[in-house]
Write a protein that holds these residues in place. Sequence first.
Motif, mmCIF file in Angstrom:
data_model
loop_
_atom_site.group_PDB
_atom_site.id
_atom_site.type_symbol
_atom_site.label_atom_id
_atom_site.label_comp_id
_atom_site.label_asym_id
_atom_site.label_seq_id
_atom_site.Cartn_x
_atom_site.Cartn_y
_atom_site.Cartn_z
ATOM 1 N N SER A 45 -0.407 56.667 -70.247
ATOM 2 C CA SER A 45 0.423 57.066 -71.378
ATOM 3 C C SER A 45 1.736 56.289 -71.420
ATOM 4 O O SER A 45 2.164 55.830 -72.470
ATOM 5 C CB SER A 45 0.707 58.567 -71.302
ATOM 6 N N LEU A 46 2.384 56.151 -70.262
ATOM 7 C CA LEU A 46 3.737 55.570 -70.248
ATOM 8 C C LEU A 46 3.727 54.075 -69.996
ATOM 9 O O LEU A 46 4.669 53.374 -70.373
ATOM 10 C CB LEU A 46 4.592 56.271 -69.181
ATOM 11 N N ASP A 47 2.660 53.603 -69.330
ATOM 12 C CA ASP A 47 2.545 52.177 -69.052
ATOM 13 C C ASP A 47 3.773 51.649 -68.313
ATOM 14 O O ASP A 47 4.354 50.633 -68.699
ATOM 15 C CB ASP A 47 2.323 51.418 -70.381
ATOM 16 N N ILE A 48 4.197 52.381 -67.293
ATOM 17 C CA ILE A 48 5.282 51.902 -66.435
ATOM 18 C C ILE A 48 4.690 51.561 -65.069
ATOM 19 O O ILE A 48 3.518 51.864 -64.819
ATOM 20 C CB ILE A 48 6.418 52.945 -66.277
ATOM 21 N N THR A 49 5.452 50.933 -64.191
ATOM 22 C CA THR A 49 4.893 50.551 -62.894
ATOM 23 C C THR A 49 4.542 51.801 -62.082
ATOM 24 O O THR A 49 5.165 52.850 -62.224
ATOM 25 C CB THR A 49 5.888 49.709 -62.070
ATOM 26 N N ARG A 50 3.543 51.656 -61.238
ATOM 27 C CA ARG A 50 3.142 52.778 -60.382
ATOM 28 C C ARG A 50 4.298 53.203 -59.485
ATOM 29 O O ARG A 50 4.489 54.382 -59.216
ATOM 30 C CB ARG A 50 1.928 52.386 -59.520
ATOM 31 N N HIS A 51 5.055 52.220 -59.049
ATOM 32 C CA HIS A 51 6.184 52.507 -58.170
ATOM 33 C C HIS A 51 7.194 53.416 -58.869
ATOM 34 O O HIS A 51 7.640 54.427 -58.327
ATOM 35 C CB HIS A 51 6.843 51.191 -57.754
ATOM 36 N N ARG A 52 7.542 53.053 -60.101
ATOM 37 C CA ARG A 52 8.537 53.848 -60.822
ATOM 38 C C ARG A 52 8.004 55.243 -61.138
ATOM 39 O O ARG A 52 8.707 56.247 -60.978
ATOM 40 C CB ARG A 52 8.924 53.116 -62.107
ATOM 41 N N LEU A 53 6.755 55.301 -61.591
ATOM 42 C CA LEU A 53 6.170 56.609 -61.909
ATOM 43 C C LEU A 53 6.144 57.497 -60.667
ATOM 44 O O LEU A 53 6.509 58.678 -60.719
ATOM 45 C CB LEU A 53 4.754 56.425 -62.466
ATOM 46 N N SER A 54 5.747 56.908 -59.562
ATOM 47 C CA SER A 54 5.666 57.653 -58.321
ATOM 48 C C SER A 54 7.034 58.192 -57.901
ATOM 49 O O SER A 54 7.182 59.346 -57.488
ATOM 50 C CB SER A 54 5.084 56.716 -57.261
#
Lengths: 185, 185
Positions: free
Chosen positions: B45-54
Amino acid sequence: MKWEDTERQVCSVARALSVLGERWTLLIIRDAFRGTRRFDDFQASLDITRHRLSERLKKLVSAGVLTRVPYQERPVRYEYRLTRKGLALYPILMTLSQWGDDWMDDGNGPPQYYRHSVCGKITRPVLTCDQCGDPLRPEEVSPQQGSVLSSYVTHLKSTGEALPSEGELARAASQYWQAHIKELS
Amino acid sequence: MKWEDTERQVCSVARALSVLGERWTLLIIRDAFRGTRRFDDFQASLDITRHRLSERLKKLVSAGVLTRVPYQERPVRYEYRLTRKGLALYPILMTLSQWGDDWMDDGNGPPQYYRHSVCGKITRPVLTCDQCGDPLRPEEVSPQQGSVLSSYVTHLKSTGEALPSEGELARAASQYWQAHIKELS
Protein backbone atom coordinates in the motif's frame (compact mmCIF):
# COMPACT_ATOMS: atom_id res chain seq x y z
CA MET A 1 6.55 5.90 -3.06
CA LYS A 2 8.21 9.19 -2.23
CA TRP A 3 6.72 11.30 0.51
CA GLU A 4 6.19 14.11 -2.02
CA ASP A 5 3.79 11.83 -3.93
CA THR A 6 1.36 11.41 -1.03
CA GLU A 7 -0.58 14.51 -2.05
CA ARG A 8 -1.50 12.84 -5.35
CA GLN A 9 -3.18 9.87 -3.71
CA VAL A 10 -6.93 9.64 -4.14
CA CYS A 11 -7.29 9.83 -0.36
CA SER A 12 -8.07 12.87 1.78
CA VAL A 13 -6.05 11.56 4.71
CA ALA A 14 -2.96 11.22 2.51
CA ARG A 15 -3.50 14.66 1.01
CA ALA A 16 -3.89 16.24 4.44
CA LEU A 17 -0.75 14.47 5.67
CA SER A 18 1.22 15.64 2.64
CA VAL A 19 0.96 19.09 4.27
CA LEU A 20 0.82 18.16 7.96
CA GLY A 21 2.46 14.79 8.38
CA GLU A 22 6.06 15.71 9.10
CA ARG A 23 7.88 16.24 12.37
CA TRP A 24 7.25 19.70 13.88
CA THR A 25 4.59 20.85 11.45
CA LEU A 26 1.58 20.27 13.69
CA LEU A 27 3.50 21.71 16.66
CA ILE A 28 3.96 24.90 14.63
CA ILE A 29 0.21 24.90 14.00
CA ARG A 30 -0.43 24.31 17.72
CA ASP A 31 1.69 27.35 18.56
CA ALA A 32 -0.09 29.42 15.91
CA PHE A 33 -3.43 28.60 17.57
CA ARG A 34 -1.92 29.73 20.89
CA GLY A 35 -1.14 33.11 19.34
CA THR A 36 2.48 32.69 18.22
CA ARG A 37 3.11 34.65 15.02
CA ARG A 38 6.76 35.57 14.75
CA PHE A 39 9.67 33.48 13.60
CA ASP A 40 11.70 34.04 16.76
CA ASP A 41 8.75 33.12 18.98
CA PHE A 42 8.15 29.87 17.10
CA GLN A 43 11.84 29.17 17.46
CA ALA A 44 11.87 29.90 21.19
CA SER A 45 8.91 27.58 21.66
CA LEU A 46 10.13 24.68 19.54
CA ASP A 47 13.87 25.14 19.88
CA ILE A 48 14.61 23.69 16.44
CA THR A 49 17.13 24.98 13.92
CA ARG A 50 16.25 28.16 12.04
CA HIS A 51 16.76 26.27 8.82
CA ARG A 52 14.21 23.59 9.67
CA LEU A 53 11.68 26.06 11.03
CA SER A 54 12.05 28.22 7.95
CA GLU A 55 11.55 25.23 5.68
CA ARG A 56 8.40 24.14 7.54
CA LEU A 57 6.91 27.65 7.60
CA LYS A 58 7.58 28.06 3.89
CA LYS A 59 5.73 24.83 3.17
CA LEU A 60 2.75 25.88 5.29
CA VAL A 61 2.62 29.24 3.51
CA SER A 62 2.79 27.61 0.09
CA ALA A 63 -0.01 25.21 1.13
CA GLY A 64 -2.14 28.21 2.15
CA VAL A 65 -2.30 27.22 5.84
CA LEU A 66 -0.33 30.25 7.04
CA THR A 67 0.03 33.65 5.43
CA ARG A 68 2.94 36.07 5.77
CA VAL A 69 1.89 39.54 6.86
CA PRO A 70 4.38 42.43 7.24
CA TYR A 71 4.41 43.86 10.78
CA GLN A 72 7.37 46.22 10.43
CA GLU A 73 8.97 48.35 7.71
CA ARG A 74 12.69 49.17 7.20
CA PRO A 75 13.61 46.41 7.35
CA VAL A 76 10.36 44.71 6.41
CA ARG A 77 9.60 41.88 8.79
CA TYR A 78 6.81 39.37 8.47
CA GLU A 79 4.68 37.40 10.86
CA TYR A 80 2.74 34.23 10.17
CA ARG A 81 -1.01 34.06 10.62
CA LEU A 82 -3.45 31.21 10.22
CA THR A 83 -5.61 31.48 7.13
CA ARG A 84 -9.18 30.10 6.96
CA LYS A 85 -7.64 26.84 5.73
CA GLY A 86 -5.34 26.94 8.77
CA LEU A 87 -8.13 27.74 11.23
CA ALA A 88 -10.00 24.74 9.82
CA LEU A 89 -7.29 22.53 11.36
CA TYR A 90 -8.77 23.13 14.80
CA PRO A 91 -10.66 19.80 15.03
CA ILE A 92 -7.45 17.93 14.16
CA LEU A 93 -5.56 19.62 16.99
CA MET A 94 -8.40 19.04 19.45
CA THR A 95 -8.67 15.33 18.62
CA LEU A 96 -4.87 14.98 18.97
CA SER A 97 -5.05 16.75 22.31
CA GLN A 98 -7.91 14.55 23.49
CA TRP A 99 -6.05 11.38 22.53
CA GLY A 100 -2.94 12.65 24.33
CA ASP A 101 -5.07 13.38 27.42
CA ASP A 102 -6.68 9.95 27.34
CA TRP A 103 -3.70 7.78 26.45
CA MET A 104 -0.47 9.65 27.12
CA ASP A 105 -1.24 11.23 30.45
CA ASP A 106 1.84 10.95 32.66
CA GLY A 107 -0.30 10.30 35.72
CA ASN A 108 -0.66 14.00 36.56
CA GLY A 109 -3.93 14.55 34.74
CA PRO A 110 -4.44 16.51 31.52
CA PRO A 111 -1.96 19.38 31.10
CA GLN A 112 -4.85 21.61 30.08
CA TYR A 113 -8.61 21.71 30.35
CA TYR A 114 -10.86 23.43 27.85
CA ARG A 115 -13.75 25.66 28.85
CA HIS A 116 -16.52 26.11 26.30
CA SER A 117 -17.80 29.68 26.49
CA VAL A 118 -21.15 28.75 24.90
CA CYS A 119 -22.20 26.55 27.84
CA GLY A 120 -19.60 27.66 30.37
CA LYS A 121 -18.52 24.10 31.17
CA ILE A 122 -15.25 22.20 30.93
CA THR A 123 -15.64 20.37 27.64
CA ARG A 124 -14.46 17.12 26.13
CA PRO A 125 -14.63 17.21 22.35
CA VAL A 126 -16.72 14.46 20.76
CA LEU A 127 -16.80 13.67 17.05
CA THR A 128 -20.43 13.39 16.01
CA CYS A 129 -22.53 12.80 12.92
CA ASP A 130 -23.85 16.04 11.42
CA GLN A 131 -27.07 14.23 10.47
CA CYS A 132 -28.17 12.54 13.70
CA GLY A 133 -25.81 14.01 16.29
CA ASP A 134 -24.64 10.62 17.59
CA PRO A 135 -20.93 10.05 18.27
CA LEU A 136 -19.14 8.50 15.28
CA ARG A 137 -17.70 5.05 16.03
CA PRO A 138 -15.49 3.28 13.50
CA GLU A 139 -17.68 0.16 13.44
CA GLU A 140 -20.72 2.26 12.54
CA VAL A 141 -19.21 4.20 9.64
CA SER A 142 -18.66 2.70 6.18
CA PRO A 143 -16.61 4.40 3.52
CA GLN A 144 -18.19 4.63 0.09
CA GLN A 145 -16.23 5.44 -3.02
CA GLY A 146 -16.51 8.90 -4.53
CA SER A 147 -16.46 9.38 -8.29
CA VAL A 148 -12.70 8.98 -8.86
CA LEU A 149 -12.39 5.77 -6.87
CA SER A 150 -15.58 4.28 -8.23
CA SER A 151 -14.68 5.06 -11.86
CA TYR A 152 -11.34 3.33 -11.29
CA VAL A 153 -13.06 0.28 -9.81
CA THR A 154 -15.47 0.23 -12.78
CA HIS A 155 -12.48 0.34 -15.12
CA LEU A 156 -10.83 -2.62 -13.34
CA LYS A 157 -14.03 -4.64 -13.53
CA SER A 158 -14.50 -3.86 -17.23
CA THR A 159 -10.98 -5.07 -18.04
CA GLY A 160 -11.29 -8.08 -15.74
CA GLU A 161 -8.38 -6.94 -13.60
CA ALA A 162 -8.22 -7.95 -9.95
CA LEU A 163 -9.25 -5.30 -7.42
CA PRO A 164 -6.38 -4.22 -5.20
CA SER A 165 -6.81 -4.37 -1.43
CA GLU A 166 -8.51 -1.37 0.11
CA GLY A 167 -5.16 -0.17 1.41
CA GLU A 168 -3.67 -0.09 -2.10
CA LEU A 169 -6.70 1.37 -3.81
CA ALA A 170 -5.92 5.04 -3.08
CA ARG A 171 -2.48 4.74 -4.62
CA ALA A 172 -3.48 2.61 -7.59
CA ALA A 173 -6.42 4.91 -8.37
CA SER A 174 -4.10 7.89 -8.28
CA GLN A 175 -1.75 6.26 -10.82
CA TYR A 176 -4.66 5.36 -13.07
CA TRP A 177 -6.16 8.82 -12.75
CA GLN A 178 -2.90 10.56 -13.62
CA ALA A 179 -2.38 8.39 -16.68
CA HIS A 180 -6.00 9.01 -17.65
CA ILE A 181 -5.59 12.79 -17.29
CA LYS A 182 -2.48 12.62 -19.48
CA GLU A 183 -4.45 10.75 -22.14
CA LEU A 184 -7.16 13.41 -22.05
CA SER A 185 -4.78 16.35 -22.31
CA MET B 1 14.88 20.44 21.19
CA LYS B 2 15.24 16.98 19.77
CA TRP B 3 12.19 15.29 18.31
CA GLU B 4 12.55 12.51 20.88
CA ASP B 5 11.95 15.07 23.64
CA THR B 6 8.48 16.08 22.43
CA GLU B 7 6.85 13.34 24.46
CA ARG B 8 8.10 14.98 27.65
CA GLN B 9 6.39 18.30 26.99
CA VAL B 10 3.53 19.16 29.30
CA CYS B 11 1.22 19.25 26.29
CA SER B 12 -1.09 16.52 25.04
CA VAL B 13 -0.71 17.59 21.41
CA ALA B 14 3.08 17.24 21.66
CA ARG B 15 2.78 13.88 23.40
CA ALA B 16 0.39 12.60 20.74
CA LEU B 17 2.67 13.81 17.98
CA SER B 18 5.69 12.15 19.58
CA VAL B 19 3.98 8.90 18.52
CA LEU B 20 2.13 10.04 15.39
CA GLY B 21 3.89 13.08 14.02
CA GLU B 22 6.34 11.54 11.57
CA ARG B 23 6.06 10.85 7.87
CA TRP B 24 4.11 7.65 7.07
CA THR B 25 2.97 6.88 10.60
CA LEU B 26 -0.61 8.11 10.22
CA LEU B 27 -0.82 6.50 6.79
CA ILE B 28 0.05 3.18 8.44
CA ILE B 29 -2.77 3.83 10.92
CA ARG B 30 -5.12 4.72 8.07
CA ASP B 31 -4.35 1.40 6.40
CA ALA B 32 -4.83 -0.46 9.69
CA PHE B 33 -8.33 1.05 9.97
CA ARG B 34 -9.01 -0.17 6.42
CA GLY B 35 -8.16 -3.69 7.50
CA THR B 36 -4.50 -4.01 6.55
CA ARG B 37 -2.66 -6.21 9.04
CA ARG B 38 0.37 -7.80 7.41
CA PHE B 39 3.77 -6.33 6.75
CA ASP B 40 3.71 -7.10 3.03
CA ASP B 41 0.27 -5.54 2.64
CA PHE B 42 1.35 -2.34 4.40
CA GLN B 43 4.35 -2.31 2.12
CA ALA B 44 2.29 -2.83 -1.02
CA SER B 45 0.00 0.00 0.00
CA LEU B 46 2.66 2.52 1.02
CA ASP B 47 5.52 1.40 -1.20
CA ILE B 48 8.17 2.53 1.28
CA THR B 49 11.37 0.67 2.16
CA ARG B 50 11.04 -2.37 4.38
CA HIS B 51 13.49 -0.78 6.76
CA ARG B 52 11.40 2.34 7.22
CA LEU B 53 8.13 0.43 7.52
CA SER B 54 9.67 -1.89 10.06
CA GLU B 55 10.97 1.02 12.11
CA ARG B 56 7.57 2.76 12.11
CA LEU B 57 5.67 -0.43 13.04
CA LYS B 58 8.09 -1.13 15.85
CA LYS B 59 7.52 2.33 17.27
CA LEU B 60 3.73 1.95 17.06
CA VAL B 61 3.94 -1.41 18.83
CA SER B 62 6.16 -0.02 21.57
CA ALA B 63 3.73 2.91 22.01
CA GLY B 64 0.86 0.40 22.41
CA VAL B 65 -1.02 1.58 19.31
CA LEU B 66 -0.55 -1.69 17.42
CA THR B 67 -0.03 -5.16 18.78
CA ARG B 68 1.76 -8.05 17.09
CA VAL B 69 -0.28 -11.22 16.89
CA PRO B 70 1.03 -14.51 15.42
CA TYR B 71 -1.03 -15.72 12.48
CA GLN B 72 1.18 -18.60 11.34
CA GLU B 73 3.53 -21.11 12.94
CA ARG B 74 6.75 -22.60 11.50
CA PRO B 75 7.95 -20.07 10.75
CA VAL B 76 6.05 -17.84 13.14
CA ARG B 77 4.69 -14.81 11.35
CA TYR B 78 2.99 -11.85 12.94
CA GLU B 79 0.33 -9.43 11.92
CA TYR B 80 -0.35 -6.00 13.35
CA ARG B 81 -3.67 -5.12 14.91
CA LEU B 82 -4.98 -1.89 16.37
CA THR B 83 -5.23 -1.92 20.15
CA ARG B 84 -7.86 0.07 22.07
CA LYS B 85 -5.35 2.92 22.16
CA GLY B 86 -5.03 2.57 18.39
CA LEU B 87 -8.78 2.42 17.78
CA ALA B 88 -9.06 5.63 19.80
CA LEU B 89 -7.20 7.38 16.96
CA TYR B 90 -10.34 7.23 14.84
CA PRO B 91 -11.43 10.86 15.45
CA ILE B 92 -7.96 12.07 14.43
CA LEU B 93 -8.16 10.21 11.12
CA MET B 94 -11.70 11.43 10.48
CA THR B 95 -10.82 15.09 11.13
CA LEU B 96 -7.78 14.74 8.84
CA SER B 97 -10.00 13.21 6.19
CA GLN B 98 -12.59 15.94 6.55
CA TRP B 99 -9.95 18.67 6.23
CA GLY B 100 -8.55 16.95 3.15
CA ASP B 101 -12.05 16.78 1.67
CA ASP B 102 -12.73 20.44 2.39
CA TRP B 103 -9.39 21.98 1.48
CA MET B 104 -7.41 19.57 -0.68
CA ASP B 105 -10.05 18.35 -3.03
CA ASP B 106 -8.59 18.17 -6.54
CA GLY B 107 -11.83 19.36 -8.07
CA ASN B 108 -13.26 15.84 -8.39
CA GLY B 109 -15.15 15.81 -5.11
CA PRO B 110 -14.24 13.80 -2.00
CA PRO B 111 -12.48 10.49 -2.79
CA GLN B 112 -14.77 8.78 -0.29
CA TYR B 113 -18.06 9.40 1.45
CA TYR B 114 -18.95 7.99 4.83
CA ARG B 115 -22.29 6.39 5.61
CA HIS B 116 -23.34 6.32 9.26
CA SER B 117 -25.16 3.06 9.95
CA VAL B 118 -26.95 4.50 13.00
CA CYS B 119 -28.96 7.00 10.94
CA GLY B 120 -28.29 5.57 7.48
CA LYS B 121 -27.17 8.91 6.04
CA ILE B 122 -23.99 10.17 4.44
CA THR B 123 -22.27 11.88 7.34
CA ARG B 124 -19.90 14.77 7.84
CA PRO B 125 -18.08 14.51 11.17
CA VAL B 126 -18.49 17.52 13.46
CA LEU B 127 -16.48 18.11 16.61
CA THR B 128 -18.92 19.00 19.38
CA CYS B 129 -18.94 19.80 23.09
CA ASP B 130 -19.84 16.78 25.22
CA GLN B 131 -21.72 19.08 27.62
CA CYS B 132 -24.00 21.10 25.35
CA GLY B 133 -23.64 19.38 21.97
CA ASP B 134 -22.73 22.57 20.09
CA PRO B 135 -19.89 22.48 17.55
CA LEU B 136 -16.56 23.53 19.08
CA ARG B 137 -15.12 26.69 17.52
CA PRO B 138 -11.63 27.88 18.42
CA GLU B 139 -12.86 31.33 19.46
CA GLU B 140 -15.31 29.80 21.93
CA VAL B 141 -12.89 27.47 23.71
CA SER B 142 -10.37 28.66 26.29
CA PRO B 143 -7.56 26.46 27.58
CA GLN B 144 -7.13 26.33 31.33
CA GLN B 145 -4.02 25.03 33.00
CA GLY B 146 -4.10 21.61 34.59
CA SER B 147 -2.17 20.94 37.79
CA VAL B 148 1.33 20.61 36.31
CA LEU B 149 1.14 23.81 34.29
CA SER B 150 -0.54 25.77 37.03
CA SER B 151 1.98 24.66 39.68
CA TYR B 152 4.76 25.78 37.36
CA VAL B 153 3.10 29.16 36.84
CA THR B 154 2.65 29.50 40.61
CA HIS B 155 6.34 28.73 41.04
CA LEU B 156 7.32 31.41 38.52
CA LYS B 157 5.14 33.97 40.25
CA SER B 158 6.53 33.11 43.67
CA THR B 159 10.10 33.61 42.48
CA GLY B 160 9.19 36.74 40.55
CA GLU B 161 10.29 35.20 37.25
CA ALA B 162 8.69 36.36 34.01
CA LEU B 163 6.05 34.08 32.53
CA PRO B 164 7.09 32.62 29.18
CA SER B 165 4.82 33.04 26.20
CA GLU B 166 2.02 30.51 25.93
CA GLY B 167 3.91 28.78 23.15
CA GLU B 168 6.96 28.22 25.36
CA LEU B 169 5.06 27.25 28.48
CA ALA B 170 4.67 23.55 27.64
CA ARG B 171 8.40 23.13 27.13
CA ALA B 172 9.50 25.25 30.08
CA ALA B 173 7.06 23.48 32.41
CA SER B 174 8.42 20.14 31.27
CA GLN B 175 11.99 21.19 32.11
CA TYR B 176 10.90 22.48 35.51
CA TRP B 177 8.87 19.38 36.20
CA GLN B 178 11.72 17.03 35.31
CA ALA B 179 14.14 18.91 37.56
CA HIS B 180 11.49 18.89 40.30
CA ILE B 181 10.97 15.13 39.94
CA LYS B 182 14.72 14.61 40.18
CA GLU B 183 14.76 16.64 43.40
CA LEU B 184 11.95 14.50 44.82
CA SER B 185 13.53 11.18 43.94
